[in-house]
Scaffold this motif. Structure first.
Motif, PDB file in Angstrom:
ATOM      1  N   ALA A  85       7.384  -6.010   9.751  1.00 54.15           N
ATOM      2  CA  ALA A  85       6.438  -5.953   8.647  1.00 54.15           C
ATOM      3  C   ALA A  85       6.362  -4.555   8.052  1.00 54.15           C
ATOM      4  O   ALA A  85       6.304  -4.378   6.830  1.00 54.15           O
ATOM      5  N   SER A  86       6.375  -3.545   8.916  1.00 54.76           N
ATOM      6  CA  SER A  86       6.339  -2.164   8.422  1.00 54.76           C
ATOM      7  C   SER A  86       7.576  -1.839   7.597  1.00 54.76           C
ATOM      8  O   SER A  86       7.501  -1.204   6.540  1.00 54.76           O
ATOM      9  N   THR A  87       8.729  -2.297   8.076  1.00 54.74           N
ATOM     10  CA  THR A  87       9.974  -2.063   7.343  1.00 54.74           C
ATOM     11  C   THR A  87       9.936  -2.724   5.974  1.00 54.74           C
ATOM     12  O   THR A  87      10.297  -2.116   4.953  1.00 54.74           O
ATOM     13  N   LEU A  88       9.488  -3.984   5.927  1.00 56.39           N
ATOM     14  CA  LEU A  88       9.427  -4.692   4.651  1.00 56.39           C
ATOM     15  C   LEU A  88       8.396  -4.072   3.719  1.00 56.39           C
ATOM     16  O   LEU A  88       8.602  -4.028   2.500  1.00 56.39           O
ATOM     17  N   GLN A  89       7.305  -3.585   4.278  1.00 58.01           N
ATOM     18  CA  GLN A  89       6.298  -2.933   3.424  1.00 58.01           C
ATOM     19  C   GLN A  89       6.867  -1.669   2.783  1.00 58.01           C
ATOM     20  O   GLN A  89       6.636  -1.396   1.597  1.00 58.01           O
ATOM     21  N   GLN A  90       7.625  -0.912   3.555  1.00 63.79           N
ATOM     22  CA  GLN A  90       8.209   0.313   2.999  1.00 63.79           C
ATOM     23  C   GLN A  90       9.362   0.001   2.044  1.00 63.79           C
ATOM     24  O   GLN A  90       9.484   0.606   0.970  1.00 63.79           O
ATOM     25  N   ALA A  91      10.192  -0.974   2.399  1.00 63.96           N
ATOM     26  CA  ALA A  91      11.305  -1.336   1.529  1.00 63.96           C
ATOM     27  C   ALA A  91      10.829  -1.948   0.218  1.00 63.96           C
ATOM     28  O   ALA A  91      11.478  -1.785  -0.827  1.00 63.96           O
ATOM     29  N   GLY A  92       9.693  -2.646   0.270  1.00 65.11           N
ATOM     30  CA  GLY A  92       9.168  -3.312  -0.914  1.00 65.11           C
ATOM     31  C   GLY A  92       8.124  -2.521  -1.656  1.00 65.11           C
ATOM     32  O   GLY A  92       7.431  -3.080  -2.520  1.00 65.11           O
ATOM     33  N   ALA A  93       7.979  -1.249  -1.354  1.00 63.47           N
ATOM     34  CA  ALA A  93       7.023  -0.379  -2.063  1.00 63.47           C
ATOM     35  C   ALA A  93       5.611  -0.961  -2.021  1.00 63.47           C
ATOM     36  O   ALA A  93       4.896  -0.980  -3.022  1.00 63.47           O
ATOM     37  N   GLY A  94       5.220  -1.440  -0.828  1.00 62.63           N
ATOM     38  CA  GLY A  94       3.845  -1.868  -0.645  1.00 62.63           C
ATOM     39  C   GLY A  94       3.556  -3.290  -1.067  1.00 62.63           C
ATOM     40  O   GLY A  94       2.392  -3.631  -1.312  1.00 62.63           O
ATOM     41  N   ARG A  95       4.569  -4.159  -1.097  1.00 64.96           N
ATOM     42  CA  ARG A  95       4.378  -5.519  -1.615  1.00 64.96           C
ATOM     43  C   ARG A  95       4.442  -6.603  -0.538  1.00 64.96           C
ATOM     44  O   ARG A  95       4.574  -7.777  -0.867  1.00 64.96           O
ATOM     45  N   SER A 155       5.689   2.068  19.244  1.00 62.88           N
ATOM     46  CA  SER A 155       5.338   2.416  17.871  1.00 62.88           C
ATOM     47  C   SER A 155       6.198   1.599  16.924  1.00 62.88           C
ATOM     48  O   SER A 155       7.381   1.354  17.194  1.00 62.88           O
ATOM     49  N   ALA A 156       5.616   1.192  15.806  1.00 64.21           N
ATOM     50  CA  ALA A 156       6.373   0.462  14.784  1.00 64.21           C
ATOM     51  C   ALA A 156       6.990   1.399  13.763  1.00 64.21           C
ATOM     52  O   ALA A 156       7.514   0.953  12.755  1.00 64.21           O
ATOM     53  N   GLY A 157       6.907   2.714  14.024  1.00 65.99           N
ATOM     54  CA  GLY A 157       7.494   3.668  13.090  1.00 65.99           C
ATOM     55  C   GLY A 157       6.443   4.275  12.198  1.00 65.99           C
ATOM     56  O   GLY A 157       5.243   4.160  12.460  1.00 65.99           O
ATOM     57  N   PRO A 158       6.851   4.921  11.113  1.00 67.37           N
ATOM     58  CA  PRO A 158       5.867   5.516  10.202  1.00 67.37           C
ATOM     59  C   PRO A 158       4.872   4.469   9.736  1.00 67.37           C
ATOM     60  O   PRO A 158       5.258   3.333   9.425  1.00 67.37           O
ATOM     61  N   PRO A 159       3.578   4.800   9.694  1.00 67.80           N
ATOM     62  CA  PRO A 159       2.582   3.813   9.271  1.00 67.80           C
ATOM     63  C   PRO A 159       2.899   3.268   7.884  1.00 67.80           C
ATOM     64  O   PRO A 159       3.225   4.037   6.963  1.00 67.80           O
ATOM     65  N   PRO A 160       2.836   1.949   7.717  1.00 63.08           N
ATOM     66  CA  PRO A 160       3.110   1.377   6.398  1.00 63.08           C
ATOM     67  C   PRO A 160       2.043   1.801   5.399  1.00 63.08           C
ATOM     68  O   PRO A 160       0.862   1.888   5.735  1.00 63.08           O
ATOM     69  N   GLU A 161       2.478   2.043   4.191  1.00 64.73           N
ATOM     70  CA  GLU A 161       1.557   2.480   3.143  1.00 64.73           C
ATOM     71  C   GLU A 161       1.835   1.681   1.879  1.00 64.73           C
ATOM     72  O   GLU A 161       2.963   1.694   1.378  1.00 64.73           O
ATOM     73  N   PRO A 162       0.799   0.968   1.376  1.00 63.96           N
ATOM     74  CA  PRO A 162      -0.539   0.807   1.944  1.00 63.96           C
ATOM     75  C   PRO A 162      -0.493  -0.056   3.205  1.00 63.96           C
ATOM     76  O   PRO A 162       0.533  -0.659   3.504  1.00 63.96           O
ATOM     77  N   PRO A 163      -1.616  -0.114   3.936  1.00 61.03           N
ATOM     78  CA  PRO A 163      -1.638  -0.968   5.124  1.00 61.03           C
ATOM     79  C   PRO A 163      -1.256  -2.405   4.777  1.00 61.03           C
ATOM     80  O   PRO A 163      -1.572  -2.906   3.702  1.00 61.03           O
TER      81      PRO A 163
END
Length: 289
Positions: A85-95, A155-163
């Motif tokens: 989920a964190s990877t997809l949040q970062q790859a998708g620019a928060g989407r 750890s799932a890596g860098p915190p996803p932004e936005p949550p």
């Protein structure tokens, strides 16, 4: 997820309809959709794995939210799910939105290697898993020694932004209580409930939210509506909605005004999803302002 109505679509996840799903995602975004989703039934031979498909949908779109509808925890342990989920949040620019539940029909899940043999255990595990996933999205490594999960410096890596928002697909009392305690959104489906039960289901979510010190209106109420837009005589507005655009608009207004849903995901069950999505956003959506 609160604050305004959102309208989304559920896309076909079958291998033979992959090109249709990708094209339908583009059509939905261009038509004004806020969200595109795919089911996550990895135990069904004809369906693709949802998470690679979600990455394709993020690559094919620019604005819409993208979500599994919904992922079964028993087949995706929390640390890996948090990482994905964190990877997809970062790859998708928060989407990205994490739609999660115990999966169903549940009897298919243990046979596919699911973590727990009974749905009751899966529900208890979900209650533990959602707060754990949120911790894994934090800045510090996680130690966890729980009933169902044990992690050491995970750890799932860098915190996803936005949550990442978490929406729960739930119907029965224990799952509704988990939704109230932990979720950002409730994501039920008309095919699996009786509309007459919805007010009580909403109250159970609200009561659980209040008991957890949360405001109930923090939780979005997102309704998957399965059915078909067609010129046939209107029939059924409970577990399958069938009829012309006016029938759909009347039903969705009722779901909003009487039952308390703030957002809707159109799930076409017959016909070409691309044409059904066009009809929804051209003929149904404008009647709901």
């Amino acid at each position: 997820m609160t604050g305004r109505a959102r309208f989304g679509v559920a896309l076909p996840a079958s291998q033979r309809r992959l090109s249709e799903a990708l094209e339908a995602a583009t059509i939905a975004e261009e038509a004004g959709a806020d969200l595109v989703t795919v089911s996550d039934h990895p135990y069904l031979p004809g369906e693709l794995d949802a998470f690679p498909l979600l990455s394709l949908l993020l690559a094919r779109t620019e604005r819409v939210l993208v979500a599994p509808n919904v992922t079964p925890l028993a087949l995706r342990p929390p640390a890996m799910l948090a990482k994905s989920a964190s990877t997809l949040q970062q790859a998708g620019a928060g989407r990205f939105v994490l739609g999660i539940g115990v999966g169903g029909p549940y009897e298919r899940i243990p046979a596919f290697g699911g973590a727990w043999p009974t749905v009751g255990e899966a529900i208890s595990a979900l209650d533990e898993a959602i707060p754990l996933i949120r911790r894994l999205w934090g800045p510090a490594p996680v130690d966890h020694d729980g009933r169902y999960f044990r992690l050491k410096q995970a750890s799932a890596g860098p915190p996803p932004e936005p949550p990442v928002p978490v929406w729960v697909g739930s119907f029965k009392p224990r799952m509704l209580a988990i939704t109230g305690r932990h979720a950002d959104g409730w994501l039920p489906t008309n095919a699996y409930l009786d509309l007459a039960d919805v007010p009580d289901m909403q109250r159970r979510i609200d009561d659980a939210a209040g008991a957890a010190g949360r405001e109930p209106d923090e939780i979005g109420r997102v309704f998957n509506v399965m059915g078909t837009i067609s010129d046939s005589a209107p029939r059924r507005n409970d577990q399958l909605l069938v009829g012309p655009a006016e029938h759909w608009a009347h039903a969705l207004r009722d779901y909003r005004d009487r039952l308390g849903f703030d957002s809707f995901v159109f799930w076409p069950v017959q016909g070409d999803s691309r044409e059904q999505i066009r009809l929804f956003f051209e003929q149904v959506r404008p009647q709901l302002d």
